[in-house]
Every structure is written in C-alpha cells, then in structure tokens.
Design a protein around this motif. Sequence first.
Motif, PDB file in Angstrom:
ATOM      1  N   GLU A 228      -2.902  -2.409   0.627  1.00 34.69           N
ATOM      2  CA  GLU A 228      -4.366  -2.299   0.658  1.00 34.69           C
ATOM      3  C   GLU A 228      -4.800  -1.033   1.404  1.00 34.69           C
ATOM      4  O   GLU A 228      -5.733  -0.344   0.981  1.00 34.69           O
ATOM      5  N   GLU A 232      -6.975   2.011  -0.220  1.00 33.46           N
ATOM      6  CA  GLU A 232      -8.217   2.540   0.339  1.00 33.46           C
ATOM      7  C   GLU A 232      -8.161   4.062   0.471  1.00 33.46           C
ATOM      8  O   GLU A 232      -9.156   4.754   0.246  1.00 33.46           O
ATOM      9  N   CYS A 278     -10.167  -5.075   5.060  1.00 32.08           N
ATOM     10  CA  CYS A 278     -10.855  -4.026   4.290  1.00 32.08           C
ATOM     11  C   CYS A 278     -12.041  -3.490   5.096  1.00 32.08           C
ATOM     12  O   CYS A 278     -12.770  -4.233   5.735  1.00 32.08           O
TER      13      CYS A 278
END
Length: 484
Positions: A228, A232, A278
Amino acid sequence: MRDDFLEEFGPKIKEEFFKSISETVKLLGLKELESFKLGIDYEDTECQDLILKIREKTDKERIDTIFQEGYSIIRRYFKYQKEKELIDKLYSINKKYSKKDKEVSRAAYTAIILLEDKVFDKARLPLLNALLSLELFEMEEELFSDPEYFANRGKNCLNQNKFEEANKFFLLERQVDNEHWSSYESMAELYYKQGRKEEAKEQINEALKRVYKCWREAQETLDFEVVEELEEKADGILARNRTDYLIRLSQYACGLLYFLGAAPLDTIINEVKNVSGCKNPFSKEELLYYLKDVSRLKIDGELVYLKEIEDPHLIIKEFSRRGLKQRSPYSLSALKLAQEGRINELFFTLDEDNKEIDKDLRRLTDGELNLVQVYEELRKDVAGRKHHDLLVNKLLSKGNPHLQEIVEIFTHVWNHLPRWELGGRISFELAKQRKAKGLPPQLHTHITSFEPPVDIPQQTKKKIGRNEPCPCGSGKKYKKCCGR
C-alpha cells in the motif's frame, strides 16, 4: 623508514632484508597468526568506501590502492595493545622456526624490527597491509550479501540531495539483489526528484510488478502495508486519478467484511483507515460509489454486507446486545488475502495449527469437508445452530464413524476464528479477556460452543482433548500424533 636505517649493513644484507620485508606477508599462512585481526568495524564508513573503491579492480590495483589509502585505517585500529599482541606472536614464531625454517624465522624477525622502529611508516609494512586486505575482503563479502546496507546509504544520500551518490548505492543494492523491488522504488524517487518523470514511471512500474510477484508467490514474507505504501508513491509518480486509490480501499473494505459480515459504512471507513494506514483523505460518498461495484457485497442504505448474509441487521443487533464495537481482527495482509479469496493461505499464516486441523477434517470426512468450508458455514449461525446441525446431519446420514472427533473440530473452529456476531472478535480470546476482568466468560446466553447432539454415539472411554499430551508418551499434542 629512517634514511640511515640500513647504513651499517652491506649490500648483500640489504638485499636479504628487503626480500624478507616482502616475505613477511607469507607469515599470514601460519596457524600461529590465523587468529590475529586488526578488528576493523564493519560500520566504519572509511572502510566501506575503500571497499567500494577497490571492488572492481584487479588484484594488483587492489593492493596498490590499499597501500596508498589504508594507512589511516591501520593507524586507527593498530594501536598499542594490538601492536604488542602481534609482536609477541612474531617473537614466538621467530624462536619456533629459528632452526626448522630460516626464511620464516627471518621474515618474523624483519617484521619485528619494522614494527618496533617507531619512525617507520607502518602503512608500508606488507604484513599490516595484507592483514587489512584480508579483513576488507571478509567485510566486502558481508556487505555484498546485505542489500539493505546499500539501500540505507542510498536513502541517506537522497535525503541530502546527493543524487549521484544515491544513484551509485541504489545500483549496488540492485547488483546484490536484483529480484527485490526496493532499488526500483528508490530509483523512481530519485528520478522523480530530479524531474526525470518518464524514467521514474518506468522504475515505479517495475517496483510494483516485483512487489506483487512476491505477494502472489511468498505472501508470508511480505506485509501488505508495504504494498500500500508503494501504491501511494505510485499514485503520485504516475499521476493517477483517485479511481485507483478508491478501488484499493473498496478491496480492503471487502476483505474486512469477510470478518465482520455486515457493518455500517462509518465503521468500515474507520477500520480501513486504521488497518491500511492510508494517508490520503476520501469521503464517505466516494467509497460508497466504488463499493457498489464489488460483486460480493450488498448495500442497504449505509449498511454494507456480504451477499451470503441471511440477515445483516441481526448481526448488528447481536454484537450491539453484547456492548461490543466492530473491529478488524487482523492486519491489512489478512484483509487483502480475504478479498482475493486466498482463505487457506490466510488461515495457515495466522495459526500453523490450522493446517493440521484442515488435514484432519479432510481425512475424517474423506475429503468432503475442509477448514474453510466449515468456518464459512458455521459463522452463519449468528443466533442459532442451523448450519452446524446441517453439517452434522449430513455426516450422520452417511454413517461417518468419526463424528465425535469432527464435532470437536467444529467446536474448535467456532471458538478460535472470528465471529460476525462478536464484531469480528474470537470467542476464545474474548472469554480470556473477560475472565481477566472477573467477568463471566460468556457475554450472552447465545450459543458460544457446540456440544455433540444426543444422537451421536458417545464413547465410554475417557476422551482425550486435541491439545492434550498424547498418551503414547511422544511428547506431542494428541492431534499431531495418535489423534491424526
């Protein structure tokens, strides 16, 4: 060396002396010196830089470079105690070999003279240069088996905008481990910082390709949080729109609901944020829009649930009656594995005993049932035992002789895997927490374990628990020994 050092010697003695200087290197082949080390520190950046300088050179070039640039290193490590230790060893060698090998004895004595002459430049003693060379070689082998060393040095240079040096270290990292994505990720950041956007895109795409290959083939070695974070970075470098980001979040939400069954959208958003880490903000409306495209999910207002849920509102009601809040029981890796349908890998990673339970179920039911099937059937029993009894009755109708053992496994699965009506918690762990607080282990009269139905023939002999020591005396758990 002093200019007048050899003035008192004749030409022949001088020639022999200079010959014995070069032959001091041969002393390192003796077992008496095999344990002697300068003791250079592998974290010493001067040593590391010298290694990088000599790595691609020929043997002669390596020797010349160490001769020219190793002096300061030798001075820092070859201090009084080390010098005394080496001289003592050389005196011992000189005495031991004085009769059986004159050349060795002469080389040892020559080294002693050079070491004890305080005016003599120790960097010009071949023995010390050879010692340094050997230790640098050992250090080189260790450095070039550790890509993380080059990665860290490269990142430090990148943070200081030393782009040329950073590039050198990232390439060395890739040289050590060409399979890993790290150097490609770092090179992408380097090129992006330099404004070389097309090259940055090429590198970040290669990094994504490699990290997903690892996730597919060896997910137990990789936390999906790493993926992740890389995604990003790729969002920025590839100038993606928000679609890719929101699709990823909807996938994590789908994996989360595997453990929760049904949940309000606010809960899903909070848990996905907590688990994934996130950083980019998103709205409830954005996530809901993409959740509608997930085929495994249904949406009722702001309640999102798995398609196979018989009554999603009952799940909400049941955990609310217990005063519980919903939470993700596992990491982002678990959510992603659940979303991808890789449930066997998920359960085998979380608890190695699950692999044995799966084998037992397959064996006892002739391959009819496995761990995942039983879990996914039993978790539907939110306020009853209909699905449990369906499984049992099916086995009864076939006259399965192992029903007692199979029902025990059902009970274990029920108590040791996440439950929808417990908000994603595990009954066994929740009971321990309540006991520690002095509370009753069960939250409610709702069934929390399965007992064998009355029509299952009971064994007269004492039942051995799956996790109890095997009575055969092997020292193993019963389930891993005679209970297989």
